[in-house]
Each structure stands twice: as structure tokens, then as C-alpha cells.
Scaffold this motif. Sequence first.
Motif, PDB file in Angstrom:
ATOM      1  N   UNK A  31       7.151 -14.954  -0.462  1.00 38.05           N
ATOM      2  CA  UNK A  31       5.790 -14.636  -0.022  1.00 38.05           C
ATOM      3  C   UNK A  31       5.291 -13.401  -0.783  1.00 38.05           C
ATOM      4  N   UNK A  32       4.919 -13.567  -2.045  1.00 35.41           N
ATOM      5  CA  UNK A  32       4.550 -12.397  -2.861  1.00 35.41           C
ATOM      6  C   UNK A  32       3.272 -11.705  -2.418  1.00 35.41           C
ATOM      7  N   UNK A  33       2.424 -12.386  -1.642  1.00 35.07           N
ATOM      8  CA  UNK A  33       1.147 -11.789  -1.228  1.00 35.07           C
ATOM      9  C   UNK A  33       1.096 -11.599   0.290  1.00 35.07           C
ATOM     10  N   UNK A  34       2.186 -11.124   0.849  1.00 38.70           N
ATOM     11  CA  UNK A  34       2.284 -10.931   2.285  1.00 38.70           C
ATOM     12  C   UNK A  34       2.520  -9.445   2.573  1.00 38.70           C
ATOM     13  N   UNK A  35       1.673  -8.853   3.430  1.00 41.42           N
ATOM     14  CA  UNK A  35       1.921  -7.493   3.851  1.00 41.42           C
ATOM     15  C   UNK A  35       0.834  -6.508   3.459  1.00 41.42           C
ATOM     16  N   UNK A  36       1.149  -5.232   3.677  1.00 41.90           N
ATOM     17  CA  UNK A  36       0.219  -4.125   3.456  1.00 41.90           C
ATOM     18  C   UNK A  36       0.215  -3.711   1.991  1.00 41.90           C
ATOM     19  N   UNK A  37      -0.963  -3.299   1.488  1.00 41.58           N
ATOM     20  CA  UNK A  37      -1.041  -2.777   0.131  1.00 41.58           C
ATOM     21  C   UNK A  37      -2.123  -1.709   0.028  1.00 41.58           C
ATOM     22  N   UNK A  38      -1.979  -0.845  -0.975  1.00 38.13           N
ATOM     23  CA  UNK A  38      -3.001   0.136  -1.327  1.00 38.13           C
ATOM     24  C   UNK A  38      -3.248   0.004  -2.824  1.00 38.13           C
ATOM     25  N   UNK A  39      -4.446   0.407  -3.258  1.00 39.17           N
ATOM     26  CA  UNK A  39      -4.730   0.280  -4.687  1.00 39.17           C
ATOM     27  C   UNK A  39      -6.063   0.883  -5.055  1.00 39.17           C
ATOM     28  N   UNK A  40      -6.555   0.471  -6.201  1.00 39.30           N
ATOM     29  CA  UNK A  40      -7.820   0.983  -6.691  1.00 39.30           C
ATOM     30  C   UNK A  40      -8.467   0.026  -7.664  1.00 39.30           C
TER      31      UNK A  40
END
Length: 289
Positions: A31-40
Motif C-alpha cells: 500500500x504505497x499511498x496509505x497513511x500520513x504525509x507532509x510536503x510542498x
Amino acid sequence: MRTKSLLSAATMLVAGLAFAAPALAQEADPKPFDGLYVGGTVGFDAQPNDVGSSILFDRNRDGNFNELVTTAAGANAFAPTAAQPGAGFCNGRATSTGALTGCTNDKDNISYSGRIGFDKQYGHFVIGVVGEFGKSQVRDSVSGFSTTPASYVMTRKVDFDANARLRAGYAFDKTLFYATGGGAYAKTKSSFATSNTANAFADNGSRHDAWGFVAGGGIEQKLGRHFSIGLEYLYNQYKDDEYRVRVTQGTAPATNPFVLAPNTGGTDFKRSDDKFRWHSVRATANFRF
């Protein structure tokens, strides 16, 4: 042309990194696109053509901007004449402080933002939420030219903007294609300039709240377990109709069009286009926890 060039370059970059991704991502990740993330994000913003924009006038200050400013002879003070064929309006910034020499184009420019989001992946399907806070450096002007002659310029730009939106997409292994949209807020900053030195001018404050929406789509590519990059397009639209300028007599004579009897208290200005809109093409980078 600048937007097309940026889009082409960014597309090539993402495609190249997508091709190289298998070599960079050695760990299995169901599941590569599962969970919390931060970015810009960083990108380029371009405004649509707003031909037909003008300045509207409220001569009796009843809140209805549907009146003409006329001279003592009854002629429209912002209509072309044989002596002043350039009188009227243009969708840009006046290129001189005096006579009717035309306008520059609106200013397209870069933008940048920070973001935090959360996705949930169900097989190939991904749904999530994302919030952003940033700044666009676009500048949007409209100008009026009177038969005096004189120029009147109303300009707006963005102090900062933020949005909260949903996104939904389909993942092919470590590549995600998605659509996104939601509500948005911007603090706009408006200004007024004129070559008229006889009348007096005052505004109702330069900063105003603008609410609207953003919508678009993009592609995100995982590079290893925690990092991803992408390319995103957003259409931005805000309702921005609070800025007003009031012109009073100043040192002008009583025959001045803005203070002619019976409405000698002055005239209010506002823009005819109450929508502040632009297109964004952005490169994105995220760290996923």
C-alpha cells in the motif's frame, strides 16, 4: 508559452523518475499511498484572459454600480471621443500616468505552498484529504481612461492562500493518478493608482477575505518507501468583490464629472470582474510516514 514549457518539462521529469522508480524502490510496499504525509509544491500560475473587464461607478452611492460618469455637457467621461480616442477600459495596468497609451498584461508568476495530507488505499483505489497553505504571486489589474485625460488603475494580488480538499485516484503499483477538489480561502491585497491629481481618493482598506474553490488532478510517483514526487494542475477561483475606492472633490472644480450636482458627495469605484482566477501547474514532493 511559459505554462506549456513548464508543463512539458515537468511531465518529462515525472516520466523519467517513474521509469527509474523500480530501481530506487527495493522494498515491497503493498500500500504505497496509505497513511500520513507532509510536503510542498512549487509551480507557475497563469491567469485566463479577462477581456471586457472594466471599472464600474456608483454616482449616488446607493450601492448599485450601474451609473455613468458624465461631463457637465452630459457626455460619458469614459467613452472615446475624437479628441481622446483612447478613453475607455483595458484588462491590464496603464502604461503611463497620463495620456491614453494602453496597458500591460496581467502578471503571471510562480507559486509555492506547504501541505499535509492523509490517504487510505483500498487495493488500487486511493482516497484522501489534503490541506495546503501558500502564496501565489499573480497580479491582476484593470484600468480606466477618462477624457480628461487621466488613468485609473485597480490592482489585486494574493497575500496568502489556503485550501482543504479531497482527492481520489487509482494506483498502478507505485504510480498514482488522481482527481482533487475542495474549498479555498485567500487574503487578497488591493491597491489603486491614478494620474488624476485634482480629486481626492480613499479606499476601504487594502486587504480582504476571498472564498472560493480549487479543482484539478495530478500524478504522484513513489521513490522508495517514504518519498514521492509528482505533477499537479489546479484551477483556482475566488470571489473578490469587496474593494472600493471613493473619489471626492479635492481641489477639482464643481464641474468635475465625479462631483456634479445633484450627487456632489463623490463617486465610488469597483471592478466589474468579481472573480479572481488562475491556473496552477505545480511540481510536488512528499514525505510519507
